[in-house]
Design a protein around this motif. Structure first.
Motif, PDB file in Angstrom:
ATOM      1  N   GLY A   1      12.937   4.987  -6.590  1.00  0.00           N
ATOM      2  CA  GLY A   1      11.844   4.688  -7.513  1.00  0.00           C
ATOM      3  C   GLY A   1      10.766   3.832  -6.888  1.00  0.00           C
ATOM      4  N   TRP A   2      11.186   2.846  -6.063  1.00  0.00           N
ATOM      5  CA  TRP A   2      10.210   1.974  -5.409  1.00  0.00           C
ATOM      6  C   TRP A   2       9.424   2.743  -4.346  1.00  0.00           C
ATOM      7  CZ3 TRP A   2       8.312  -1.947  -7.585  1.00  0.00           C
ATOM      8  CH2 TRP A   2       7.592  -2.911  -6.870  1.00  0.00           C
ATOM      9  N   ALA A   3      10.084   3.662  -3.653  1.00  0.00           N
ATOM     10  CA  ALA A   3       9.374   4.494  -2.671  1.00  0.00           C
ATOM     11  C   ALA A   3       8.350   5.386  -3.365  1.00  0.00           C
ATOM     12  CB  ALA A   3      10.370   5.350  -1.889  1.00  0.00           C
ATOM     13  N   ILE A   4       8.712   5.945  -4.503  1.00  0.00           N
ATOM     14  CA  ILE A   4       7.779   6.779  -5.263  1.00  0.00           C
ATOM     15  C   ILE A   4       6.605   5.933  -5.750  1.00  0.00           C
ATOM     16  CG2 ILE A   4       7.515   8.067  -7.423  1.00  0.00           C
ATOM     17  CD1 ILE A   4      10.366   9.113  -6.966  1.00  0.00           C
ATOM     18  N   THR A   5       6.907   4.727  -6.220  1.00  0.00           N
ATOM     19  CA  THR A   5       5.843   3.810  -6.646  1.00  0.00           C
ATOM     20  C   THR A   5       4.891   3.517  -5.490  1.00  0.00           C
ATOM     21  OG1 THR A   5       7.259   2.776  -8.318  1.00  0.00           O
ATOM     22  CG2 THR A   5       5.387   1.488  -7.524  1.00  0.00           C
ATOM     23  N   ALA A   6       5.462   3.226  -4.319  1.00  0.00           N
ATOM     24  CA  ALA A   6       4.634   2.925  -3.146  1.00  0.00           C
ATOM     25  C   ALA A   6       3.771   4.120  -2.758  1.00  0.00           C
ATOM     26  CB  ALA A   6       5.529   2.507  -1.980  1.00  0.00           C
TER      27      ALA A   6
END
Length: 273
Positions: free
Chosen positions: A66-71
Motif C-alpha cells: 500500500g505504501w509503495a502504491i501511495t508513493a
C-alpha cells in the motif's frame, strides 16, 4: 506597468505525450517523508516481534504494498499528467484513497505495539460515521471548481488537498477494517454512505453540461480530449470504483454480521445441552 507572475503547479508544467515517461517527481522532501514513514513502520514491526507480539507477515506485506502504491501515485508521471487532465488527478485520488489507504491500514500502522497481536484492537476514537463524513467533506471540497483550481496556484494548497484526502481515507478505512462486532452496523452505514456520496459526486461531475475546471481548459487537446470529455472521464473514474468498492465492503461486513448472529445462538444452544 504591472507584471503578472504565473505560478507553476507543484507537478510542473503540463507534459507533452512524448515526454510523459521522463517526468518523474523526485522531490527530496516528499521522498524523505515516504522513506521515514516506511522505516518507522519497520521499526514498529521489529519492536512488536521482539515483544513476542509480531504483526502478521501478510499484514506487513499489505502495508508495504500500500505504501509503495501511495508513493508511485505521488512520484510517478501520474503527477505531471494530473496537471493536464482532470481525469488523471481524479485517478490519483482514487489510487490513494481506495487502493493505497486500505492496504496501508490493513498493516495496522496506528495500533499500539502491545496490542498488535489482538485483531480486535482498534485505535481509540474511531467512529465509522464520523470518519465517513470527514472523508466525504474532503472529497467534495477539493473537487469543487474553486478549491481545485487553487491547488494549481499554491504548493501548500496542493499538499493540503492530498494530506486531507489521504488522511481522511486512512481514518475511514481504519474504521471499516477489522471492525469490532459492536460497531458492525455503524460500519455498514458508513460504507453505504461513502458509496452513495462518491457515486453522487461522480455523477454530478460526469453529467455537468459544461467544463467546470479551468486549469484544464487549454491542456487536454494534446491528449485528444476536450475539457468536457476529460471531465466526464474523471467523473466516471470517481463514480464507478468509489461507489462499487464501498458498497462491496459494506455488504461483506453485513454478511459477516449475519453469519455471526446465526452462529452465536447455535453455539449457545450446543453449550446448554
Amino acid at each position: 506597468m504591472s507584471t503578472q507572475v504565473l505560478q507553476t503547479p507543484y507537478c510542473g508544467l503540463p507534459p507533452a505525450p512524448a515526454d510523459l515517461w521522463a517526468r518523474w517527481n523526485f522531490d527530496p522532501i516528499l521522498i524523505s517523508v515516504l522513506v521515514v514513514c516506511a522505516a518507522a513502520y519497520g521499526w514498529k514491526a521489529t519492536a512488536a516481534r521482539r515483544q513476542g507480539q509480531a504483526i502478521a507477515a501478510w499484514r506487513q506485506a499489505s502495508f508495504y504494498v500500500g505504501w509503495a502504491i501511495t508513493a508511485l501515485a505521488l512520484i510517478s508521471p501520474l503527477c505531471p499528467l494530473s496537471v493536464s487532465l482532470f481525469a488523471a488527478r481524479v485517478g490519483q485520488h482514487i489510487i490513494l484513497a481506495l487502493i493505497g489507504a486500505p492496504l496501508v491500514v490493513t498493516g495496522r500502522p496506528f495500533t499500539r505495539v502491545e496490542n498488535v497481536s489482538n485483531p480486535a484492537t482498534k485505535p481509540r476514537g474511531i467512529a465509522p460515521l464520523s470518519a465517513a463524513a470527514l472523508f466525504a467533506a474532503s472529497i467534495w471540497f477539493w473537487h469543487a471548481p474553486a478549491p481545485y483550481a487553487e491547488t494549481f496556484r499554491s504548493s501548500f494548497v496542493y499538499w493540503s488537498m492530498h494530506v486531507s484526502v489521504y488522511g481522511a481515507a486512512l481514518w475511514l478505512w481504519a474504521s471499516l477494517i477489522d471492525a469490532p462486532p459492536a460497531k458492525a452496523m455503524h460500519v455498514v452505514l458508513a460504507g453505504l454512505f461513502s458509496s452513495i456520496q462518491m457515486g453522487f459526486l461522480g455523477a454530478l461531475i460526469t453529467f455537468a453540461p459544461r467544463a467546470l475546471y479551468t486549469p484544464h481548459l487549454l491542456t487536454t487537446v494534446v491528449w485528444n480530449l476536450t475539457p468536457l470529455q476529460d471531465q466526464q472521464l474523471g467523473g466516471a473514474i470517481m463514480w464507478v470504483p468509489g461507489c462499487v468498492l464501498f458498497f462491496i465492503t459494506s455488504m461483506l461486513i453485513l454478511w459477516q454480521e449475519i453469519i455471526r448472529s446465526e452462529i452465536a445462538p447455535a453455539r449457545a444452544n450446543a453449550v446448554s445441552r
